[in-house]
Design a protein around this motif. Sequence first.
Motif, PDB file in Angstrom:
ATOM      1  N   PHE A 125       0.829  -1.070   0.075  1.00 21.56           N
ATOM      2  CA  PHE A 125      -0.107  -0.044  -0.115  1.00 21.56           C
ATOM      3  C   PHE A 125       0.986   1.081   0.056  1.00 21.56           C
ATOM      4  O   PHE A 125       1.649   1.279   0.919  1.00 21.56           O
ATOM      5  CB  PHE A 125      -0.904  -0.062   1.298  1.00 21.56           C
ATOM      6  N   SER A 126       0.673   2.185  -0.914  1.00 15.65           N
ATOM      7  CA  SER A 126       1.799   3.049  -1.002  1.00 15.65           C
ATOM      8  C   SER A 126       0.845   4.749  -1.162  1.00 15.65           C
ATOM      9  O   SER A 126      -0.245   4.429  -1.664  1.00 15.65           O
ATOM     10  CB  SER A 126       2.588   2.926  -2.099  1.00 15.65           C
ATOM     11  N   GLY A 127       1.531   5.672  -0.953  1.00 16.48           N
ATOM     12  CA  GLY A 127       1.061   6.992  -1.082  1.00 16.48           C
ATOM     13  C   GLY A 127       1.440   8.102  -0.073  1.00 16.48           C
ATOM     14  O   GLY A 127       2.302   7.623   0.887  1.00 16.48           O
ATOM     15  N   ASN A 128       0.543   9.146  -0.108  1.00 20.56           N
ATOM     16  CA  ASN A 128       1.147  10.225   0.810  1.00 20.56           C
ATOM     17  C   ASN A 128       0.379   9.762   2.326  1.00 20.56           C
ATOM     18  O   ASN A 128      -0.654   9.064   2.319  1.00 20.56           O
ATOM     19  CB  ASN A 128       0.934  11.661   0.490  1.00 20.56           C
ATOM     20  N   ILE A 129       0.828  10.206   3.299  1.00 14.42           N
ATOM     21  CA  ILE A 129       0.351   9.733   4.495  1.00 14.42           C
ATOM     22  C   ILE A 129      -1.021  10.183   4.605  1.00 14.42           C
ATOM     23  O   ILE A 129      -1.764   9.411   5.346  1.00 14.42           O
ATOM     24  CB  ILE A 129       1.277  10.505   5.595  1.00 14.42           C
ATOM     25  N   SER A 130      -1.497  11.312   4.017  1.00  9.18           N
ATOM     26  CA  SER A 130      -2.870  11.631   4.384  1.00  9.18           C
ATOM     27  C   SER A 130      -3.912  10.642   3.593  1.00  9.18           C
ATOM     28  O   SER A 130      -4.884  10.296   4.224  1.00  9.18           O
ATOM     29  CB  SER A 130      -3.189  13.116   3.787  1.00  9.18           C
ATOM     30  N   ASP A 131      -3.309  10.177   2.441  1.00  9.44           N
ATOM     31  CA  ASP A 131      -4.249   9.208   1.464  1.00  9.44           C
ATOM     32  C   ASP A 131      -4.273   7.791   2.362  1.00  9.44           C
ATOM     33  O   ASP A 131      -5.501   7.046   2.454  1.00  9.44           O
ATOM     34  CB  ASP A 131      -3.648   9.004   0.352  1.00  9.44           C
ATOM     35  N   ILE A 132      -3.141   7.404   2.811  1.00 11.06           N
ATOM     36  CA  ILE A 132      -3.232   6.082   3.561  1.00 11.06           C
ATOM     37  C   ILE A 132      -3.920   6.164   4.795  1.00 11.06           C
ATOM     38  O   ILE A 132      -4.875   5.291   5.209  1.00 11.06           O
ATOM     39  CB  ILE A 132      -1.601   5.887   3.851  1.00 11.06           C
ATOM     40  N   ASN A 133      -3.787   7.120   5.563  1.00 11.72           N
ATOM     41  CA  ASN A 133      -4.834   7.285   6.755  1.00 11.72           C
ATOM     42  C   ASN A 133      -6.029   7.323   6.523  1.00 11.72           C
ATOM     43  O   ASN A 133      -6.899   6.819   7.173  1.00 11.72           O
ATOM     44  CB  ASN A 133      -4.198   8.793   7.630  1.00 11.72           C
ATOM     45  N   ASN A 134      -6.348   8.057   5.470  1.00 10.22           N
ATOM     46  CA  ASN A 134      -7.931   8.111   5.199  1.00 10.22           C
ATOM     47  C   ASN A 134      -8.453   6.878   4.717  1.00 10.22           C
ATOM     48  O   ASN A 134      -9.496   6.451   4.884  1.00 10.22           O
ATOM     49  CB  ASN A 134      -8.243   9.093   3.640  1.00 10.22           C
ATOM     50  N   ALA A 135      -7.660   6.080   3.874  1.00 11.02           N
ATOM     51  CA  ALA A 135      -8.156   4.711   3.509  1.00 11.02           C
ATOM     52  C   ALA A 135      -8.515   4.012   4.815  1.00 11.02           C
ATOM     53  O   ALA A 135      -9.293   3.199   4.940  1.00 11.02           O
ATOM     54  CB  ALA A 135      -7.269   3.959   2.670  1.00 11.02           C
ATOM     55  N   TYR A 136      -7.506   4.035   5.887  1.00  8.71           N
ATOM     56  CA  TYR A 136      -7.456   3.165   7.010  1.00  8.71           C
ATOM     57  C   TYR A 136      -8.727   3.695   7.896  1.00  8.71           C
ATOM     58  O   TYR A 136      -9.330   2.783   8.663  1.00  8.71           O
ATOM     59  CB  TYR A 136      -6.050   3.218   7.822  1.00  8.71           C
ATOM     60  N   ALA A 137      -8.981   4.959   7.836  1.00  7.23           N
ATOM     61  CA  ALA A 137     -10.152   5.198   8.747  1.00  7.23           C
ATOM     62  C   ALA A 137     -11.592   5.140   8.261  1.00  7.23           C
ATOM     63  O   ALA A 137     -12.618   5.279   8.760  1.00  7.23           O
ATOM     64  CB  ALA A 137      -9.908   6.837   8.863  1.00  7.23           C
ATOM     65  N   LEU A 160       0.915  12.606  12.172  1.00  9.27           N
ATOM     66  CA  LEU A 160       0.051  11.911  11.175  1.00  9.27           C
ATOM     67  C   LEU A 160       0.688  10.350  11.056  1.00  9.27           C
ATOM     68  O   LEU A 160       0.194   9.528  10.882  1.00  9.27           O
ATOM     69  CB  LEU A 160       0.621  12.600   9.665  1.00  9.27           C
ATOM     70  N   LEU A 161       2.059  10.279  11.339  1.00  7.31           N
ATOM     71  CA  LEU A 161       2.852   8.836  11.118  1.00  7.31           C
ATOM     72  C   LEU A 161       2.215   8.313  12.461  1.00  7.31           C
ATOM     73  O   LEU A 161       1.716   7.093  12.473  1.00  7.31           O
ATOM     74  CB  LEU A 161       4.276   9.029  11.490  1.00  7.31           C
ATOM     75  N   ASN A 162       1.952   8.975  13.644  1.00 12.02           N
ATOM     76  CA  ASN A 162       1.399   8.217  14.831  1.00 12.02           C
ATOM     77  C   ASN A 162      -0.067   7.746  14.676  1.00 12.02           C
ATOM     78  O   ASN A 162      -0.586   6.764  15.242  1.00 12.02           O
ATOM     79  CB  ASN A 162       1.350   8.955  16.017  1.00 12.02           C
ATOM     80  N   THR A 163      -0.862   8.454  13.808  1.00 13.77           N
ATOM     81  CA  THR A 163      -2.258   8.273  13.456  1.00 13.77           C
ATOM     82  C   THR A 163      -2.142   6.846  12.485  1.00 13.77           C
ATOM     83  O   THR A 163      -2.954   5.929  12.855  1.00 13.77           O
ATOM     84  CB  THR A 163      -2.890   9.280  12.673  1.00 13.77           C
ATOM     85  N   LEU A 164      -1.162   6.667  11.683  1.00 14.02           N
ATOM     86  CA  LEU A 164      -1.093   5.634  10.848  1.00 14.02           C
ATOM     87  C   LEU A 164      -0.637   4.478  11.773  1.00 14.02           C
ATOM     88  O   LEU A 164      -1.452   3.369  11.542  1.00 14.02           O
ATOM     89  CB  LEU A 164       0.011   5.787   9.663  1.00 14.02           C
ATOM     90  N   ASP A 165       0.148   4.544  12.507  1.00 18.49           N
ATOM     91  CA  ASP A 165       0.659   3.502  13.622  1.00 18.49           C
ATOM     92  C   ASP A 165      -0.604   3.152  14.493  1.00 18.49           C
ATOM     93  O   ASP A 165      -0.698   1.774  14.463  1.00 18.49           O
ATOM     94  CB  ASP A 165       1.656   3.923  14.398  1.00 18.49           C
ATOM     95  N   GLU A 166      -1.479   3.826  14.644  1.00 13.91           N
ATOM     96  CA  GLU A 166      -2.408   3.508  15.264  1.00 13.91           C
ATOM     97  C   GLU A 166      -3.794   2.733  14.648  1.00 13.91           C
ATOM     98  O   GLU A 166      -4.563   2.058  15.011  1.00 13.91           O
ATOM     99  CB  GLU A 166      -3.395   4.692  16.055  1.00 13.91           C
ATOM    100  N   ASN A 167      -3.612   3.245  13.228  1.00 10.21           N
ATOM    101  CA  ASN A 167      -4.828   2.569  12.401  1.00 10.21           C
ATOM    102  C   ASN A 167      -4.484   1.277  11.978  1.00 10.21           C
ATOM    103  O   ASN A 167      -5.210   0.537  11.635  1.00 10.21           O
ATOM    104  CB  ASN A 167      -4.845   3.512  11.115  1.00 10.21           C
ATOM    105  N   ILE A 168      -3.192   0.529  12.040  1.00  8.33           N
ATOM    106  CA  ILE A 168      -2.619  -0.611  11.670  1.00  8.33           C
ATOM    107  C   ILE A 168      -2.502  -1.677  12.629  1.00  8.33           C
ATOM    108  O   ILE A 168      -2.701  -1.718  13.655  1.00  8.33           O
ATOM    109  CB  ILE A 168      -1.652  -0.553  10.639  1.00  8.33           C
TER     110      ILE A 168
END
Length: 168
Positions: A125-137, A160-168
């Motif tokens: 899964f690739s892209g900018n952090i905002s797009d990645i976080n939106n998909a997980y959310a 934003l990196l911490n949000t991603l870490d929480e989402n996965i």
Amino acid sequence: SSTSIKINASAVTYLIGTAPSIAIAYASSGISGLGNETVIISDRSIEAILFKSLDEYTTGIIDATSVISLTGSCSDLNTIYNSSGIIGLGNEEIIISDAIIAASLLNTLDENTTGNIDASAIKTFSGNISDINNAYASSDISGLSNEEIIISDTMIAASLLNTLDENI
């Protein structure tokens, strides 16, 4: 049986049936005159690549009201959702076949349907952090949890990196 006589179907205004049957009629060298009729698909489930080819065969409207499930690549799925020649889509269950995908493509697909999107085939899964976080959310995307994530941002907020870490 095979015949050398062509079938002239230019008077046909509606072509009704399963997507494979309709595709065979369009591809047949024995049938002429098709290409501007309304197509009514009776399938409940359809592969995006087949759907895409039907859309290319006719300038008429394709009525996909009966379709409740779509499978295929995210790119093909987005193409059929964005076609002005297809009506009746918007709440189907989606099964993505991509193993590698950009988050922006998945988010676009999520915007195109209110149905659930099964993303369990995704391995990278690739892209900018905002797009990645939106998909997980998204509550409509399921199956994301064990993929490799490649972030394209060169500068990123730690939050934003911490949000991603929480989402996965």
